[in-house]
Motif scaffolding. Structure first.
Motif: not given
Length: 584
Positions: A234-252
């Motif tokens: 199967d494939v299931v939805t997986v959610v992880q939490t990311l804490f990144v330095p302020e203003g440091e944008a994260q991309a797909d």
């Protein structure tokens, strides 16, 4: 794997279809072609590589099956008695017309046979070859439906998943979170996500219970990393939490082969240096259907009346220049159940365990309860889901509305928690009879008591937990409090765990786990004529620092003959002399 109908195969199919003759594909061919590039489509010349053939195998009728009228599949089982050879080419052959119908190319595979001399194990292969063209089932005269093992559903299922994701994205856009779903919160020094539902790039992420997380440093931005991850078949939805330095944008991003899972990253909160939180979730507003109540009770939309005003029904009236519903006591014909969920909304009716049916607060459910009449034969249940509900509850004489009983049903004491929103109490009951709390944690640093029962109220707690600090845990005045199941009491209480007076009754059943401290465990105040604490069916465990009991005149404590020091505590209680007190 590249699959191609050869030019001679296409011509043969067209000719046989025109003549109404069957196409019988009866042979699997396997070859190893050195230096073959399997990435482009295979050659359509239809030439059998005779010099490179390593194995041929007849296809029995039971290994010829159809998927649908335009798709047929052929199978070859290569057992451990076949080998040794390598192959990177396979073909379907029609012996009757001496035609190579279709070919497929792929990276080289090793086929090993069992060697009895060295006891070296062999391997087994199942090779499936699907052909797709108009009228495939009819011309091949195949009547056997394909078995699951003959089909590779991977491509089709991935296509279904992707269409569903894109459909969701058309509705919710890049990201939307429903009500309080995935709202990042702080309580004391703890950070947690609120249960609920959100969509990120069309992937539905549902959180059933609060999720506690711990950021490493502050300030920082909080992101959710959402993907559809393979798990087993199967494939299931997986959610992880990311804490990144302020203003440091994260991309797909996409993970490395061979899985190559696409991850979508969405910012949902910002934590300031002082620990305060800014909610940055894109939120979907609740849509209120026409003809129902808005959040303030106003009638939304100009719709014709479908319900006639009457003494026993809901009526319309004008209040302050606005047309509003004024609830009458609607008679019931069955027991009433109202649902409270962290992902609910107080504009809902509460009568359905869904996001569009459940309310968000216990007090809203209590207000809805007041609109009904139990007719003296029906009960009411407020079903409370997982979450921390920061609201004090005042329970009046629901029996005046004709309910035989009122039950507050939690999911379990680990996940359903009620904390005080007032300074004086968490739960307050006045003349409320037959009220039961099940599987709920009660907490609150209150100035009077976490639970207070007054003037003929009767409260029962089953499988509940009570967490201090507070002045008093449970207080009864001319009322009754009963505890059943596995009860846990913890924390510091500046006065007592139980405070009883004025003919109050406390009944303690089953197992108690008690930890913490208080001045005394049971305090029966002065002027407490006929006030009683029954403990003869209770057992206690845990470390608790307190005087075991303090008794006023004519107080009774029953321990079932287990002595005056049976109750939790480290200091013995004493029975006052000449005051008609009983400890037995």
């Amino acid at each position: 794997m590249g699959v191609t109908l050869t030019a001679p195969g296409q011509a043969l199919i067209a000719r046989l279809q025109a003549q109404g003759q069957p196409l019988i594909i009866d042979t699997f061919m396997f070859a190893y072609i050195d230096g073959q590039d399997f990435t482009p489509p295979p050659s359509t010349t239809g030439v059998v590589p005779q010099a490179q053939l390593v194995h041929t195998q007849a296809i029995p009728p039971e290994f010829r099956a159809y998927v649908n009228p335009n798709q047929v599949v052929y199978s070859a089982l290569l057992g451990s008695d076949i080998g040794d050879f390598s192959f990177n080419w396979q073909g379907l052959y029609c012996a009757e017309h001496n035609t190579l119908v279709a070919v497929a190319t792929f990276p080289a595979l090793q086929k090993k046979a069992y060697n009895p001399n060295t006891n070296t194990p062999g391997n087994n292969f199942t090779r499936n070859f699907m052909l797709e063209f108009s009228g495939a089932q009819e011309i091949t005269h195949i009547t056997v439906e394909a078995a699951v093992w003959q089909l590779d559903f991977t491509v089709r299922l991935k296509g279904i998943d992707e269409r569903e994701r894109l459909s969701n994205r058309d509705i919710y856009g890049r990201a939307q979170f429903l009500a309080d779903g995935w709202r990042f919160t702080r309580q004391d020094s703890m950070y947690a996500f609120t249960p609920g539902v959100g969509y990120v790039e069309g992937i539905r992420a549902a959180l059933e219970d609060p999720m506690v997380v711990a950021p490493a440093t502050l300030p920082c931005d909080v992101y959710l990393d959402v993907c559809m991850e393979p798990q087993g078949s199967d494939v299931v939805t997986v959610v992880q939490t990311l804490f990144v330095p302020e203003g440091e944008a994260q991309a797909d991003y996409t993970t490395q082969p061979p899985v190559k899972t696409r991850h979508y990253v969405e910012k949902v909160a910002h934590i300031n240096g002082d620990g305060s939180i800014e909610d940055t979730r894109p939120k979907t507003p609740r849509i209120v259907p026409q003809g129902v109540l808005g959040g303030g009770g106003e009638l939304v939309g100009d719709v014709p009346l479908t319900i006639q005003p009457g003494e026993e029904n809901t009526i319309l009236t004008t209040v302050g220049g606005q047309v509003k519903w004024v609830p009458g006591k609607v008679p019931l014909s069955a027991d009433l159940v109202l649902y409270v969920r962290a992902y609910g909304d107080d504009t809902n009716s509460g009568d359905d365990d869904t996001q569009t049916g459940a309310v968000a607060t216990i007090n809203r459910a209590m207000a809805i309860l007041g609109e009904y009449n139990g007719m003296g034969i029906y009960s009411a249940t407020i079903n409370i889901g997982a979450g921390v509900f920061h609201e004090s509850i005042a329970i009046g004489a629901h029996s005046s509305m004709g309910f035989t009983s009122l039950v507050f049903q939690g999911k379990n004491a680990d996940s359903t928690k009620i904390t005080a929103s007032r300074d004086d109490f968490t739960i307050y009951a006045l003349a409320a009879m037959n009220v039961t709390f099940k599987n709920i944690t009660v907490a609150g640093d209150t100035t009077i008591a976490m639970v207070g029962a007054y003037y003929y109220a009767s409260l029962s707690f089953i499988g509940c937990r009570f967490v201090g600090p507070s002045r008093i845990c449970l207080r009864a005045r001319s009322a009754e409090i009963s505890l059943y199941g596995n009860t846990k009491i913890s924390g510091a209480f500046t006065e007592s765990v139980f405070s009883l007076a004025y003919a109050a009754v406390a009944i303690l059943w089953d197992a108690f786990e008690v930890a913490g401290s208080a001045k005394c465990f049971v305090a029966i105040s002065d002027f407490s004529v006929f006030t009683t604490c029954h403990t003869y069916l209770a057992t206690f465990s845990g470390a608790f620092t307190a005087t075991r009991f303090v008794m006023g005149p004519a107080a009774h404590i029953y321990s079932g003959g287990r002595g005056a020091n049976f109750l939790p505590g480290n200091v013995a209680g004493t029975v006052p002399a000449n005051q008609y007190c009983i400890y037995s």
